[in-house]
Design a protein around this motif. Structure first.
Motif, PDB file in Angstrom:
ATOM      1  N   ASN A   7       8.859  -8.609  -6.808  1.00 50.77           N
ATOM      2  CA  ASN A   7       9.574  -9.621  -7.592  1.00 50.77           C
ATOM      3  C   ASN A   7       9.171 -11.038  -7.199  1.00 50.77           C
ATOM      4  O   ASN A   7       8.978 -11.897  -8.047  1.00 50.77           O
ATOM      5  CB  ASN A   7      11.084  -9.427  -7.446  1.00 50.77           C
ATOM      6  N   ARG A   8       9.016 -11.284  -5.904  1.00 50.51           N
ATOM      7  CA  ARG A   8       8.562 -12.598  -5.444  1.00 50.51           C
ATOM      8  C   ARG A   8       7.154 -12.880  -5.967  1.00 50.51           C
ATOM      9  O   ARG A   8       6.857 -13.988  -6.416  1.00 50.51           O
ATOM     10  CB  ARG A   8       8.590 -12.678  -3.914  1.00 50.51           C
ATOM     11  N   TRP A   9       6.285 -11.880  -5.913  1.00 52.91           N
ATOM     12  CA  TRP A   9       4.916 -12.037  -6.399  1.00 52.91           C
ATOM     13  C   TRP A   9       4.931 -12.434  -7.877  1.00 52.91           C
ATOM     14  O   TRP A   9       4.197 -13.336  -8.298  1.00 52.91           O
ATOM     15  CB  TRP A   9       4.133 -10.743  -6.191  1.00 52.91           C
ATOM     16  N   PRO A  58       0.801  -1.230   0.000  1.00 53.94           N
ATOM     17  CA  PRO A  58       0.000   0.000   0.000  1.00 53.94           C
ATOM     18  C   PRO A  58       0.831   1.275   0.000  1.00 53.94           C
ATOM     19  O   PRO A  58       0.327   2.343  -0.350  1.00 53.94           O
ATOM     20  CB  PRO A  58      -0.839  -0.112   1.270  1.00 53.94           C
ATOM     21  N   GLN A  59       2.112   1.171   0.373  1.00 50.68           N
ATOM     22  CA  GLN A  59       2.996   2.336   0.344  1.00 50.68           C
ATOM     23  C   GLN A  59       4.423   1.843   0.194  1.00 50.68           C
ATOM     24  O   GLN A  59       4.702   0.653   0.365  1.00 50.68           O
ATOM     25  CB  GLN A  59       2.853   3.159   1.615  1.00 50.68           C
ATOM     26  N   TYR A  60       5.315   2.771  -0.131  1.00 52.81           N
ATOM     27  CA  TYR A  60       6.719   2.399  -0.292  1.00 52.81           C
ATOM     28  C   TYR A  60       7.288   1.865   1.021  1.00 52.81           C
ATOM     29  O   TYR A  60       7.048   2.414   2.091  1.00 52.81           O
ATOM     30  CB  TYR A  60       7.564   3.590  -0.752  1.00 52.81           C
ATOM     31  N   THR A  61       8.041   0.768   0.910  1.00 45.24           N
ATOM     32  CA  THR A  61       8.841   0.252   2.011  1.00 45.24           C
ATOM     33  C   THR A  61      10.178  -0.174   1.404  1.00 45.24           C
ATOM     34  O   THR A  61      10.260  -0.401   0.181  1.00 45.24           O
ATOM     35  CB  THR A  61       8.195  -0.977   2.692  1.00 45.24           C
ATOM     36  N   PRO A  62      11.217  -0.308   2.207  1.00 50.50           N
ATOM     37  CA  PRO A  62      12.501  -0.754   1.653  1.00 50.50           C
ATOM     38  C   PRO A  62      12.431  -2.127   0.980  1.00 50.50           C
ATOM     39  O   PRO A  62      13.255  -2.443   0.133  1.00 50.50           O
ATOM     40  CB  PRO A  62      13.428  -0.781   2.880  1.00 50.50           C
ATOM     41  N   SER A  63      11.436  -2.916   1.306  1.00 52.57           N
ATOM     42  CA  SER A  63      11.343  -4.261   0.723  1.00 52.57           C
ATOM     43  C   SER A  63      10.269  -4.404  -0.347  1.00 52.57           C
ATOM     44  O   SER A  63      10.086  -5.497  -0.890  1.00 52.57           O
ATOM     45  CB  SER A  63      11.090  -5.286   1.830  1.00 52.57           C
ATOM     46  N   CYS A  64       9.567  -3.346  -0.711  1.00 50.39           N
ATOM     47  CA  CYS A  64       8.434  -3.501  -1.638  1.00 50.39           C
ATOM     48  C   CYS A  64       8.855  -4.005  -3.020  1.00 50.39           C
ATOM     49  O   CYS A  64       8.097  -4.737  -3.660  1.00 50.39           O
ATOM     50  CB  CYS A  64       7.596  -2.227  -1.725  1.00 50.39           C
ATOM     51  N   MET A  65      10.048  -3.658  -3.497  1.00 52.65           N
ATOM     52  CA  MET A  65      10.508  -4.163  -4.803  1.00 52.65           C
ATOM     53  C   MET A  65      10.747  -5.673  -4.725  1.00 52.65           C
ATOM     54  O   MET A  65      10.400  -6.410  -5.647  1.00 52.65           O
ATOM     55  CB  MET A  65      11.787  -3.464  -5.248  1.00 52.65           C
ATOM     56  N   HIS A  66      11.325  -6.139  -3.620  1.00 52.66           N
ATOM     57  CA  HIS A  66      11.543  -7.583  -3.430  1.00 52.66           C
ATOM     58  C   HIS A  66      10.225  -8.330  -3.323  1.00 52.66           C
ATOM     59  O   HIS A  66      10.079  -9.428  -3.871  1.00 52.66           O
ATOM     60  CB  HIS A  66      12.395  -7.841  -2.189  1.00 52.66           C
ATOM     61  N   ILE A  67       9.270  -7.739  -2.637  1.00 53.44           N
ATOM     62  CA  ILE A  67       7.939  -8.351  -2.515  1.00 53.44           C
ATOM     63  C   ILE A  67       7.291  -8.460  -3.889  1.00 53.44           C
ATOM     64  O   ILE A  67       6.716  -9.493  -4.244  1.00 53.44           O
ATOM     65  CB  ILE A  67       7.060  -7.553  -1.529  1.00 53.44           C
TER      66      ILE A  67
END
Length: 181
Positions: A133-135, A122-131
């Motif tokens: 990519n996993r998705w 729902p918002q930027y986090t340091p891990s959102c790009m990794h999440i």
């Protein structure tokens, strides 16, 4: 465009993209059509092969560089009559917040033409790009990767796809005519 839930879709019909940002591509950040033509052509061939192999839904993380080129190729093939869908899988609503205006306009145009959108955080986090990519890997049977072997997010995504036994098509940014399946 409404957000989508792909849980009911068949993973076997989905193909995801990963790849380098413009700085690792031969065309660099200028992204001129002539400089991008060989890589775009290789992506087109890989997308068409995925279509022949039963994929009709293409998942793009919508990042600058390879993701954008891949999304444009899917939309071009769709405009030519191919029964393809493009789903924009974005890491957070403000993915483009720090991009230059021409890149933001290109991104917004792609989002507007996509068949659907999934936002994984729902918002930027340091891990959102990794999440994100996993998705992508979890929801696709095949991963088309524009990848030169260097460490980073693309390498991590390719390793995850291999660990999850996904089909991987690798396109070298410096020699896109010879991609590996």
């Amino acid at each position: 465009m409404e957000s989508l839930d792909l849980s009911s879709w068949e993973r076997e019909r989905c193909c995801a993209f990963t790849g380098h940002r413009p700085g690792k591509l031969p065309s660099g950040y200028r992204q001129s059509p002539a400089a991008c033509a060989p890589l775009s052509a290789a992506l087109r061939r890989a997308i068409l092969q995925a279509g022949r192999d039963g994929c009709d839904t293409f998942l793009s993380g919508m990042a600058l560089g390879s993701d954008t080129l891949a999304a444009e190729e899917v939309l071009a093939l769709k405009a030519e009559g191919r029964p393809f869908r493009l789903i924009a899988v974005i890491p957070c609503p403000e993915q483009d917040a720090r991009w230059k205006e021409p890149d933001r306009e290109r991104y917004r145009s792609l989002l507007a033409r996509a068949d659907g959108r999934i936002c994984v955080c729902p918002q930027y986090t340091p891990s959102c790009m990794h999440i994100r990519n996993r998705w992508l890997v979890e929801h696709a049977r095949r991963l088309i990767a524009v990848f030169d072997g260097s460490p980073g997010g693309t390498a991590n995504t390719v390793r995850l796809a291999a660990k999850m036994h996904r089909e991987i098509v690798q396109i070298s940014p410096s020699a896109p005519d010879a991609f590996l399946i």
